[in-house]
Design a protein around this motif. Sequence first.
Motif, short mmCIF file in Angstrom:
data_model
loop_
_atom_site.label_atom_id
_atom_site.label_comp_id
_atom_site.label_asym_id
_atom_site.label_seq_id
_atom_site.Cartn_x
_atom_site.Cartn_y
_atom_site.Cartn_z
N PRO A 22 25.34 -4.58 -42.77
CA PRO A 22 24.94 -4.84 -41.38
C PRO A 22 24.62 -6.31 -41.13
O PRO A 22 24.77 -6.77 -40.00
N ALA A 23 24.22 -7.03 -42.15
CA ALA A 23 23.89 -8.44 -41.94
C ALA A 23 25.14 -9.25 -41.62
O ALA A 23 25.06 -10.36 -41.12
N ALA A 34 25.07 -9.00 -33.29
CA ALA A 34 26.32 -9.65 -33.68
C ALA A 34 27.21 -9.83 -32.46
O ALA A 34 27.83 -10.89 -32.27
N VAL A 35 27.29 -8.80 -31.62
CA VAL A 35 28.12 -8.90 -30.42
C VAL A 35 27.60 -10.03 -29.53
O VAL A 35 28.37 -10.90 -29.09
N GLY A 92 28.08 -13.43 -31.06
CA GLY A 92 29.49 -13.77 -31.11
C GLY A 92 30.02 -14.17 -29.75
O GLY A 92 30.78 -15.14 -29.62
N LEU A 93 29.61 -13.42 -28.73
CA LEU A 93 30.09 -13.75 -27.38
C LEU A 93 29.55 -15.10 -26.94
O LEU A 93 30.25 -15.90 -26.32
N GLY A 147 31.35 -17.81 -28.78
CA GLY A 147 32.77 -17.91 -28.44
C GLY A 147 32.99 -18.28 -26.99
O GLY A 147 34.11 -18.22 -26.50
N GLY A 148 31.95 -18.63 -26.26
CA GLY A 148 32.10 -18.95 -24.85
C GLY A 148 33.14 -20.02 -24.60
O GLY A 148 34.02 -19.89 -23.77
N HIS A 190 36.36 -22.54 -25.62
CA HIS A 190 37.59 -22.32 -26.37
C HIS A 190 37.89 -23.58 -27.16
O HIS A 190 37.59 -24.67 -26.74
N GLY A 191 38.51 -23.40 -28.25
CA GLY A 191 38.96 -24.58 -28.97
C GLY A 191 38.29 -24.76 -30.31
O GLY A 191 38.76 -24.24 -31.31
N HIS A 249 36.78 -23.86 -32.75
CA HIS A 249 36.13 -22.76 -33.46
C HIS A 249 36.11 -22.92 -34.95
O HIS A 249 35.53 -22.12 -35.64
N GLY A 250 36.74 -23.98 -35.40
CA GLY A 250 36.67 -24.22 -36.83
C GLY A 250 35.23 -24.33 -37.27
O GLY A 250 34.91 -24.07 -38.43
N ASP A 268 32.40 -22.66 -36.20
CA ASP A 268 31.47 -21.54 -36.30
C ASP A 268 31.89 -20.51 -37.33
O ASP A 268 31.23 -19.51 -37.51
N HIS A 269 32.98 -20.79 -38.03
CA HIS A 269 33.47 -19.74 -38.93
C HIS A 269 32.53 -19.47 -40.08
O HIS A 269 32.40 -18.37 -40.54
N ALA A 311 27.48 -13.84 -39.35
CA ALA A 311 27.00 -13.19 -38.14
C ALA A 311 25.55 -12.79 -38.35
O ALA A 311 25.20 -12.27 -39.40
N GLY A 351 22.22 -10.73 -38.33
CA GLY A 351 22.11 -9.29 -38.44
C GLY A 351 20.69 -8.88 -38.71
O GLY A 351 19.75 -9.52 -38.30
N GLU A 406 33.34 -9.37 -29.15
CA GLU A 406 33.33 -10.79 -29.52
C GLU A 406 34.41 -11.12 -30.54
O GLU A 406 34.69 -12.29 -30.78
N ASN A 450 37.21 -13.61 -29.85
CA ASN A 450 37.10 -15.04 -30.13
C ASN A 450 37.63 -15.41 -31.51
O ASN A 450 37.88 -16.57 -31.79
N MET A 502 41.86 -14.79 -31.48
CA MET A 502 42.67 -15.78 -30.80
C MET A 502 43.18 -16.84 -31.76
O MET A 502 44.08 -17.60 -31.44
N HIS A 503 42.60 -16.88 -32.96
CA HIS A 503 43.06 -17.87 -33.93
C HIS A 503 44.19 -17.36 -34.81
O HIS A 503 44.64 -18.08 -35.69
N ALA A 522 42.00 -23.70 -42.16
CA ALA A 522 41.20 -23.86 -40.94
C ALA A 522 39.83 -23.24 -41.10
O ALA A 522 39.01 -23.30 -40.18
N TYR A 552 39.14 -19.92 -41.93
CA TYR A 552 39.01 -18.48 -41.70
C TYR A 552 39.37 -17.74 -42.98
O TYR A 552 40.53 -17.48 -43.26
#
Lengths: 575, 239, 151, 177
Positions: free
Chosen positions: A250-251, C119-120, C123-124, C127-128, C130-131, C133-134, C136-137, C141, C143, D35, D38, D41-42, D105, D107
């Motif tokens: 879950p984390a 997490a949702v 994440g949202l 992800g607001g 675009h572009g 995103h490298g 936040d990977h 998440a 929890g 989410e 997001n 899309m990659h 990248a 991921y």
Amino acid sequence: MSTAAHADHGHDHAHAHHEPGFVEKYLWSTDHKMIAMQYLFTGMAMALVGGFTVYAFRMQLAFPGMSVPGYGRVTATDYNALVTTHGSVMIFWVAMPVLIAALGNYLIPLMIGCDDMVFPRLNRLSYQLFLISAIILVASFYVPGGAFGGAWTSYPPLSAKAEYSLTGLGSSMWLFAVALEFAAFLLGGINFVTTVMNSRAPGMKMFDVPIVVWMIIIASILFMASVGPLIAGAIMLMFDQQLGTGFFDPAKGGDPVLWQHLFWFFGHPEVYVVLLPAMGIVAEIITVFSRKKLFAYKTVLYTAIGTGVLSFFVWAHHQFIAGIDPRMANVFSVTTLLISIPVAEMVFVYIGTLYGGSIRLTTPMLWALAFIAEFLLGGVTGIFLGASGADIYFHDTYFVVAHFHYTFFPIAFIGSFAAITYWFPKMFGKMMNETWGKVHFWGTIIPFNFIFIPLFLLGIRGDHRRIYDYRHFPDLMKAGMQDLRILATISLLVLLAFQVVFLVNFFVSLFRGPKAPMNPWNANTLEWQAPSPPPHGNFPQGLPNVYRGPYEYSHPDRKDDYWPQTEPASEPAKT
Amino acid sequence: MIDQYVESASTYAGDIDNVILLILAIVGFWFLLAQAVFFGLIFKFKARPNVKAQYVSGEKPHEKRWVALPHYATLVFDVLIIVMAIKVWHEVKINLPEANSTVRVIAQQWAWTFVHPGPDNKLDTADDITTVDELHVELNKTYHFELTSRDVLHSFSVPVFRLKQDAIPGRIIKGWFKPTQTGQFDIQCTEICGIGHGIMPARIVIETEAAHRLWNQANAPKLADAAPTTPPTSAGGMP
Amino acid sequence: MSDTAHAPAAPGSHAVAHASHPDSFYVKIWGVLLVLLVVSVVGPELGIRVVTLFTAFGIAVVKAYLVIKNFMHLGVEKKYVAYLLLTMLALMVVMVGGVGPDVLRHQGTNWDNVAAKKAVEAGLKAGGGHGEHGADHGAPAPGAASPGEAH
Amino acid sequence: MPTGRLAVWWLIASEIVIFGGVLGAYLMHRLGHPEWANQSMHTSTWKGALNTFILLTSSLSAVLAHNAASRGDGKRAAKLLWATIGGGAAFLVVKSFEWTAEIKAGYTISSNTFWSFYYTAAGIHGLHVIAGMIVMMFVAADAAKGKELQRVENAGLYWHFVDLVWIFLFPLLYIAK
């Protein structure tokens, strides 16, 4: 139907033109009977492993802190590993290989009258994968951290992270062994199903197939249809363990409840995967030894199929209080109680078969009857657990333990002993000793009940599972409770001691027993028309033709009380 | 039947016991009947010399009836059991009555943390009382519990309440109980949770109103040093 | 179960055994599949949700049907094979139906999956834009381990 | 029905539930986690589409191989099977470029549950591609000598199934954004 099949696989195994060497004959064989023996002996060896683990942890429960003779002190870590290994070994490495793989391999070609499985090399591969999985499982005891101790259900996050389980490598080895074993049985199942579909003897129609073959086929199909999600889940859990993914964490955005569902979506049909072959064995034996036609052959078949189908709709009753939505529990409670109908019906049919029979209480018959008597108790106690309201109290107590041992012990052991004592003359060409067989029977059945009736009582008193020392719980040390634990353990020791009788009888009969005739029990099915033991290719006088169903005992038109499936109708009855 | 061995200390304990008793009566009767028929047939039809077994296919309607009738009986009794079981299930697990108080139960390897609302009867205030392995509740008051776990699965089981619920990390599961008897009883963890699973006992203390008030006063953190001693949100995924 | 390799015939235009299709027939099917592939890639570009769902998953089902029927010859195969495969699919539907209420949903009767909700939400929020995103990977998440602001 | 083909059908049936387990689990998470859009899309739609094209084409050559084999033309069947194997290899090459770019990248399989499913589902599928290629090598070698021609169809059936799985993986992992 058989011609295509034979043409198709004729090239797969050379028909013994030369005398095979030891390795080729015993270890690298593609003969279905030899592979069956490999499964049987591996299963028996793993039963000893499972028996040793139960000995060690039951001793700890009865006499906490003692140094168990032959093992040493059972620590909390050891206890969990022993319990986990006991559960997984007895189900995956004893019940499955003996009941499905060994008996399926041995009986299917003989009972449907063909010379071998349609894919003999696939069969050999299947056994080899199985053997490797067993070795990996046993080896996991000797790696740093020790064997996996998260119970045979292997719920994450405990199983997913080494920091929780403290057995990083052991968990992965356990999981890999289980997944490999599944792969082995998938291959075996495909082989069984195609063999029965394509290689039946000429004249053998759908309802002429012996019930035990039907049951093994239905069980194989159930296994194939249910194990997929768990194989997928095992890969995901393996990645959680080794690659740091978070499918069940879950984390990291995963969900531990998902694993429970994937596990039990397989886990519940699995109960019927092992139950149905045992039911089939019992059907063969009670018809032969009561000299009766099976009561309502088609009903047995349809109830077996019905049980199989329903078994896909009941899995979440294992999770009533595990955090599933309580409204879903209502659905699964209803389906669970409905599955009692076909299973009960199967038992009624077997009891009905005894009516009007001429019952001979030979050793195999005693085992078959004991199966029905003991399984009945296992079946009815399941109602308490399937009814959601009652399950709140009984879940994860010793009541559950006693319940499923009253189903699994009859399945895995009583069923196997029935099968071994019944088909021993065919398998090895020797008769087993009846007296010692009966000594072993009573020496197993009586202590069995004295192990698990106390566990029912302990469960009612609130003993919960997988606790290595109850002295930490004042309410569980009330007067008499420890006595029940000791009674169960002493009974276990008696039961284990009597298994020596079986092993001695087995091997002495194997080497010194009187020679068995072709058909010692006057049975109808095809395997008894082959020599004992059958040679490579099974039927040296030519593959048989089938003229009737397998259970034509005591037919009024005949003098003999049996009527082999291979005997043409026009011939006058033998005298 | 159960209350002969394990005290019955919640309002629904008796209802669960009754379901168990009902099932016991039904399946007990059928079990004994089936065993009696079974052993009766074995003794009646033991092999005798020169007596041939009967030839019964079991396919004729009047023969099938012997299987069909018990089959319908099974169905009827199944329905009865289902109705009773689901009724109790709704009472214990689905319908939550209004609570007088709420406690928070947090499981971890290998201890229980209980957050009591304290004298003001509200959680997440400065006077919350946090205890380890000891839960104090008051007689005849309806409690809600909020159950969660910090690491692996655990299960919150109070046998005298007949209550059991797994704790899942990342989830909060709600339930309720209303104690009906004073005393000290076991709380068990009934889901395997690692090597310390066997040493994860806790106690529940059910007190009278007066005793509970005294306990509250004695243990409530003094407001001055409340902040350090009462972490309002320990790392339990709790509000 | 008969010895013949194939069922005698299916009714209608498929009365001929499958093996007798000329190669050009399969090339035509392949052509149709490629057209469908193009549609399924272009459709979602329009950005209309219904069109996306239909072109992505509706067309996948059509493609699957074409492959199963014409390349795998299920149309002229024994009927029980089709039933077998459909049974397996139905079992998966049963599984998803039974598991969904616990895993797909994040709250239900008396339970609340705060970790998934967090997490949702996180994440949202992340992800607001675009572009880029490298960046936040790597962040796990959030929890259960970090307490949430659940209610 | 010939035993070999029957066995392949049973194998496919049991594979359906294995992929069903992964994809069912993915689907449930995906529907509950908006989410993930997001993250998805990659993924590279055009690489996925290219791989779909490659697999569809290799399925065509597999079915043409079956057609040749049923005419008894083992040589042509073997050639077409090798073309199918080439398709599988091309699929894997595209896949490895794709994964390399994604891992570079940042991921990776453990970045997030979407990527865990992405690599796991495609990875299990990739293993099936490899297994299919190995089987077809043996079948092609036999077929070239005119032996075991019935196996061409069986290998082809399995290959079409691998193609089918990809047909569903493609929209699930690439298109749904």
